[in-house]
Design a protein around this motif. Sequence first.
Motif, PDB file in Angstrom:
ATOM      1  N   MET A  10      11.166  65.769  29.463  1.00 46.04           N
ATOM      2  CA  MET A  10      11.805  66.044  28.177  1.00 46.04           C
ATOM      3  C   MET A  10      10.763  66.177  27.085  1.00 46.04           C
ATOM      4  SD  MET A  10      15.097  63.547  27.873  1.00 46.04           S
ATOM      5  CE  MET A  10      15.587  64.116  26.261  1.00 46.04           C
TER       6      MET A  10
ATOM      7  N   TYR B  88       9.664  65.673  23.161  1.00 44.57           N
ATOM      8  CA  TYR B  88       9.987  64.847  21.993  1.00 44.57           C
ATOM      9  C   TYR B  88       9.075  65.223  20.824  1.00 44.57           C
ATOM     10  CZ  TYR B  88      12.341  61.720  25.307  1.00 44.57           C
ATOM     11  OH  TYR B  88      13.157  61.182  26.260  1.00 44.57           O
TER      12      TYR B  88
ATOM     13  N   ASN C  82      10.490  60.336  29.922  1.00 44.78           N
ATOM     14  CA  ASN C  82      11.693  59.727  29.358  1.00 44.78           C
ATOM     15  C   ASN C  82      11.340  59.058  28.030  1.00 44.78           C
ATOM     16  OD1 ASN C  82      10.536  57.130  29.961  1.00 44.78           O
ATOM     17  ND2 ASN C  82      11.186  57.439  32.069  1.00 44.78           N
ATOM     18  N   LEU C  83      12.345  58.453  27.401  1.00 43.45           N
ATOM     19  CA  LEU C  83      12.135  57.848  26.084  1.00 43.45           C
ATOM     20  C   LEU C  83      11.101  56.722  26.122  1.00 43.45           C
ATOM     21  CD1 LEU C  83      13.034  57.794  23.096  1.00 43.45           C
ATOM     22  CD2 LEU C  83      14.752  56.115  23.733  1.00 43.45           C
ATOM     23  N   ASP C  84      11.088  55.957  27.208  1.00 41.13           N
ATOM     24  CA  ASP C  84      10.112  54.861  27.296  1.00 41.13           C
ATOM     25  C   ASP C  84       8.678  55.388  27.185  1.00 41.13           C
ATOM     26  OD1 ASP C  84      11.985  52.922  27.408  1.00 41.13           O
ATOM     27  OD2 ASP C  84      11.736  52.447  29.528  1.00 41.13           O
TER      28      ASP C  84
ATOM     29  N   ILE D 157       8.067  56.264  23.620  1.00 34.81           N
ATOM     30  CA  ILE D 157       7.868  55.052  22.815  1.00 34.81           C
ATOM     31  C   ILE D 157       6.438  54.539  23.002  1.00 34.81           C
ATOM     32  CG2 ILE D 157       8.538  52.623  22.537  1.00 34.81           C
ATOM     33  CD1 ILE D 157      11.421  53.486  23.295  1.00 34.81           C
TER      34      ILE D 157
ATOM     35  N   PRO E 255      14.323  63.746  20.238  1.00 34.40           N
ATOM     36  CA  PRO E 255      14.307  64.656  21.382  1.00 34.40           C
ATOM     37  C   PRO E 255      14.457  66.095  20.890  1.00 34.40           C
ATOM     38  CG  PRO E 255      16.082  63.028  21.578  1.00 34.40           C
ATOM     39  CD  PRO E 255      15.512  62.907  20.203  1.00 34.40           C
TER      40      PRO E 255
ATOM     41  N   GLU F  78      19.138  76.154  27.131  1.00 36.57           N
ATOM     42  CA  GLU F  78      18.850  76.665  28.475  1.00 36.57           C
ATOM     43  C   GLU F  78      19.466  78.049  28.651  1.00 36.57           C
ATOM     44  OE1 GLU F  78      18.954  72.738  31.173  1.00 36.57           O
ATOM     45  OE2 GLU F  78      20.339  72.889  29.524  1.00 36.57           O
TER      46      GLU F  78
ATOM     47  N   HIS G 298      18.947  48.706  26.181  1.00 36.01           N
ATOM     48  CA  HIS G 298      17.702  49.330  25.733  1.00 36.01           C
ATOM     49  C   HIS G 298      17.567  49.194  24.215  1.00 36.01           C
ATOM     50  CE1 HIS G 298      14.547  52.307  25.117  1.00 36.01           C
ATOM     51  NE2 HIS G 298      14.316  52.239  26.418  1.00 36.01           N
TER      52      HIS G 298
ATOM     53  N   ASP H 110      21.063  61.996  25.780  1.00 32.78           N
ATOM     54  CA  ASP H 110      20.344  63.002  24.993  1.00 32.78           C
ATOM     55  C   ASP H 110      18.937  62.563  24.589  1.00 32.78           C
ATOM     56  OD1 ASP H 110      22.565  64.545  25.234  1.00 32.78           O
ATOM     57  OD2 ASP H 110      23.405  63.997  23.278  1.00 32.78           O
ATOM     58  N   ALA H 111      18.729  61.268  24.436  1.00 25.06           N
ATOM     59  CA  ALA H 111      17.395  60.811  24.040  1.00 25.06           C
ATOM     60  C   ALA H 111      16.534  60.512  25.265  1.00 25.06           C
ATOM     61  CB  ALA H 111      17.491  59.577  23.154  1.00 25.06           C
ATOM     62  N   GLY H 112      17.122  60.626  26.456  1.00 24.81           N
ATOM     63  CA  GLY H 112      16.342  60.393  27.666  1.00 24.81           C
ATOM     64  C   GLY H 112      15.989  58.934  27.896  1.00 24.81           C
TER      65      GLY H 112
ATOM     66  N   PRO I  33      15.669  55.981  30.052  1.00 25.51           N
ATOM     67  CA  PRO I  33      15.600  56.033  31.518  1.00 25.51           C
ATOM     68  C   PRO I  33      16.565  55.049  32.177  1.00 25.51           C
ATOM     69  CG  PRO I  33      13.707  54.866  30.627  1.00 25.51           C
ATOM     70  CD  PRO I  33      14.476  55.396  29.454  1.00 25.51           C
TER      71      PRO I  33
ATOM     72  N   ARG J  69      16.501  52.765  34.873  1.00 21.21           N
ATOM     73  CA  ARG J  69      15.571  52.134  35.805  1.00 21.21           C
ATOM     74  C   ARG J  69      15.302  50.692  35.370  1.00 21.21           C
ATOM     75  NH1 ARG J  69       9.676  54.101  33.438  1.00 21.21           N
ATOM     76  NH2 ARG J  69      10.016  53.029  31.460  1.00 21.21           N
TER      77      ARG J  69
END
Lengths: 117, 421
Positions: A1, A3, A89-91, A94, A112, A117, B119, B167-169, B171, B173
Amino acid sequence: MRYLLLIYQDEVAHTQWSEQQLAEEYQAYSNLDSEFQKLAVEVQGGEALMPTQTATTVRVRDGRTLTTDGPFAETKEQLGGYYLLNCKNLDEAIAAAAKIPGAKDGSIEIRPIMEFE
Amino acid sequence: MDAIQRVVADTFHQEGGRILAALIGSLRDFELAEDALQDAMLVALERWPLEGVPRNPSAWLTTAARNKAIDRLRRASTLARKQELLSELVEQEKQEELAEMEEQTIPDERLKLIFTCCHPALALDARVALTLHTLGGLSTPEIASSFLVPLPTMAQRLVRAKRKIRDAGIPYRVPPTEVLGERVEAVFYVVYLVFNEGYTASSGNELIRRELCDEAIRLARVLAMLLTQERLLDEVPEALGLLALMLLIDSRRGARVGPDGELVLLEEQDRSRWNVQQIQEGMTLLEGALRMKRAGPYQIQAAINALHAQAARAEDTDWTQIAALYGVLLRMTPSPVIELNRAVAIAMADGPLRGLALLDQPALGKTLRDYHLFHAARADLLRRAGRLHQAREAYLLALKLCQNERERAFLQRRLAEISPT
């Protein structure tokens, strides 16, 4: 993704930084690419912006273009630069945001990218 | 409710979190997973009465829900990303025929679900609602009424949270080691918040609040079990500490409210009404946790509550030990509220004047100026010290700040006791 990491800082305070502080900041930003590389994050773009005194805001209302000086909102922190990153991913985003020197005295907003598409 | 409806409802209540966790794992979309599970439950209600209840109802529901998700994706989407997911799912389906699935147990992915729901990129109230909704299987109306929020507000809160995850992804996990500690803490925080909401809320339905406490305890059990299974052993002691803490506090639930709904303080509670089973379990869990030699704030708080539980009468309480534990807690997580509790414990051990000296430090009074329990504690110590005029002033201040009806009634009563008639 993908960002967009928006760097917000108090630009008035920034004008009062000493030569040495500015030099350290410059160095920290220069090192950032290798920090991002360590995180396996792909940098797709990134720039610093001129201060908000140079900004112009444009709106179109009823077909007329309205041009005003400066940013739209009066806030304590201003957008000073950005990075466009490709992360898993977001992590990851961050973790990357935490490496940006501006995070220490300002804040980083992570948005994001809307992908069509 | 007929027998089949009950089986479906029970399966959902007991296994819903687990099924949903597995579905989200393969679908990577909260809303789609929930919708598909709803669809699957409707199919079950139609078919189980005719075909009999399958041997493994939750595996059956998982497979049926996955098929329903495929249907939904086929109908709805032309997007490339969804097409890709669709072909993956169809592939999975080929490999796992329904008959085979009945023999298998679904993998337990709830730990991923817990971490995703808690999260830190989600607003705190959204984390709480989402955790209760997906893992606790509480319905949106149930959560709305437990938090005294209008139903549409709560429904929107949940939808927004699920969309942000997608939408913000965020994760799906178990977080990697470098952030695991802080993320586990965030999960503990949400669970304890749910418990406290149930335990101390001033209004709302008693039954629903009871359910929140039970749910928080259940979540902590699941969390401790999953962390152990995943060999994330560094995090286990605090998970057990949190579970023990909630059990020990909850053991006093029956004794903390009087016949007219009024608040009964710890020292005035009828200790024979404490739940012995919960105390026993809490103490055993805490001992197990402390043996792992990774003390943390929840274990320390549990230890403080264990000391209360061990005192047969209020006057037998080991306040010296409690004050020492608050000192340990203060070093781990410095906070003015803990300083307040420590001062009260010292007052109980060494007399009200020692406690007052600590409370009257200017810095503490300034930070806690708007905290009603600070003034209530001060009032109580002043009362014990015989400084009634100052005590009355402090009770009035506490009353001005206190929102909780039960606590207000208690403060009014205390104030009346020391007011000249």
